[in-house]
Design a protein around this motif. Structure first.
Motif, short mmCIF file in Angstrom:
data_model
loop_
_atom_site.label_atom_id
_atom_site.label_comp_id
_atom_site.label_asym_id
_atom_site.label_seq_id
_atom_site.Cartn_x
_atom_site.Cartn_y
_atom_site.Cartn_z
N PHE A 160 0.82 -1.21 0.00
CA PHE A 160 0.00 0.00 0.00
C PHE A 160 0.85 1.26 0.00
CE2 PHE A 160 -2.16 3.46 2.12
CZ PHE A 160 -3.22 3.62 1.24
N VAL A 161 1.91 1.28 0.81
CA VAL A 161 2.78 2.45 0.85
C VAL A 161 3.39 2.69 -0.52
CG1 VAL A 161 4.93 3.36 1.81
CG2 VAL A 161 3.24 2.35 3.31
N PHE A 162 3.80 1.62 -1.17
CA PHE A 162 4.35 1.75 -2.51
C PHE A 162 3.32 2.29 -3.49
CE2 PHE A 162 5.20 -0.15 -6.69
CZ PHE A 162 6.41 0.47 -6.97
N LEU B 37 -7.03 6.32 3.47
CA LEU B 37 -6.67 4.95 3.81
C LEU B 37 -5.29 4.90 4.47
CD1 LEU B 37 -7.49 2.02 3.75
CD2 LEU B 37 -6.61 1.87 1.44
N LEU B 38 -4.36 5.68 3.98
CA LEU B 38 -3.04 5.74 4.61
C LEU B 38 -3.17 6.28 6.04
CD1 LEU B 38 0.06 5.55 4.52
CD2 LEU B 38 0.06 7.88 3.65
N GLU B 39 -3.98 7.30 6.22
CA GLU B 39 -4.17 7.88 7.56
C GLU B 39 -4.73 6.84 8.53
OE1 GLU B 39 -6.35 11.72 9.61
OE2 GLU B 39 -6.68 11.28 7.50
N LYS B 40 -5.71 6.09 8.08
CA LYS B 40 -6.30 5.05 8.92
C LYS B 40 -5.28 3.95 9.22
CE LYS B 40 -10.30 2.12 9.35
NZ LYS B 40 -11.57 1.72 8.81
N GLY C 255 -2.48 1.00 12.73
CA GLY C 255 -1.40 0.02 12.61
C GLY C 255 -0.04 0.66 12.73
N LEU C 256 0.10 1.53 13.72
CA LEU C 256 1.36 2.28 13.88
C LEU C 256 2.56 1.34 14.04
CD1 LEU C 256 2.45 5.15 14.06
CD2 LEU C 256 2.12 5.04 16.52
N LEU D 200 0.83 10.91 7.79
CA LEU D 200 2.02 10.31 8.39
C LEU D 200 2.41 10.93 9.73
CD1 LEU D 200 4.34 9.86 5.27
CD2 LEU D 200 3.07 8.10 6.50
N GLN D 201 1.71 11.97 10.16
CA GLN D 201 2.12 12.70 11.36
C GLN D 201 2.25 11.83 12.61
OE1 GLN D 201 0.20 16.43 11.29
NE2 GLN D 201 2.17 17.38 11.60
N PRO D 202 1.33 10.90 12.90
CA PRO D 202 1.55 10.05 14.08
C PRO D 202 2.84 9.23 13.98
CG PRO D 202 -0.71 9.86 13.34
CD PRO D 202 0.03 10.65 12.30
N LEU D 203 3.16 8.81 12.78
CA LEU D 203 4.39 8.05 12.57
C LEU D 203 5.61 8.96 12.71
CD1 LEU D 203 5.40 5.22 11.85
CD2 LEU D 203 5.25 5.85 9.46
N LEU D 204 5.49 10.21 12.28
CA LEU D 204 6.59 11.16 12.40
C LEU D 204 6.88 11.47 13.86
CD1 LEU D 204 5.66 13.63 9.52
CD2 LEU D 204 7.48 11.92 9.52
N LEU D 205 5.85 11.49 14.69
CA LEU D 205 6.04 11.75 16.11
C LEU D 205 6.74 10.59 16.81
CD1 LEU D 205 2.58 13.33 17.00
CD2 LEU D 205 4.78 14.51 16.73
#
Length: 108
Positions: free
Chosen positions: A12-14, A25-28, A33-34, A66-71
């Motif tokens: 999906f990321v690709f 969908l990416l946000e969800k 699924g962090l 991507l902000q939660p992942l960036l944190l």
């Protein structure tokens, strides 16, 4: 099951960075699924290199998603900042606009 989910995340990321269409969908996926996304950080970094080629509104959505992942991941945040900095000095006006929009999204 974890292998299946991990492969889905990578795929999906690709695809997201190829078609740039379904940011919700990416946000969800990032929110729910962090821990799975943390395993895919190299793929996320590689895909994020192409963010300067999308429209500013789509880049804003991608960075917001991507902000939660960036944190959670300082190396990913560093990579995003470097990519945006490169965009600031691009000859393409659209890339500069994406970079400014991205920085503003990071400040929120």
């Amino acid at each position: 099951r974890m292998l299946y989910v991990s492969l889905y995340v990578e795929y999906f990321v690709f695809l997201l960075f190829i078609c740039y269409s379904d940011v919700t969908l990416l946000e969800k996926l990032v929110r729910e699924g962090l821990h799975l996304m943390k395993d895919q950080l190299p793929k996320v970094k590689e895909s994020f290199d192409y963010v300067s080629y999308v429209a500013p509104s789509e880049a804003k959505g991608i960075i917001g998603a991507l902000q939660p992942l960036l944190l959670e991941s300082a190396p990913l945040l560093d990579h995003v900042i470097i990519v945006l900095r490169k965009g600031l000095f691009s000859r393409e006006e659209e890339s500069r606009l994406v970079a400014v929009t991205g920085y503003l999204q990071l400040l929120k």
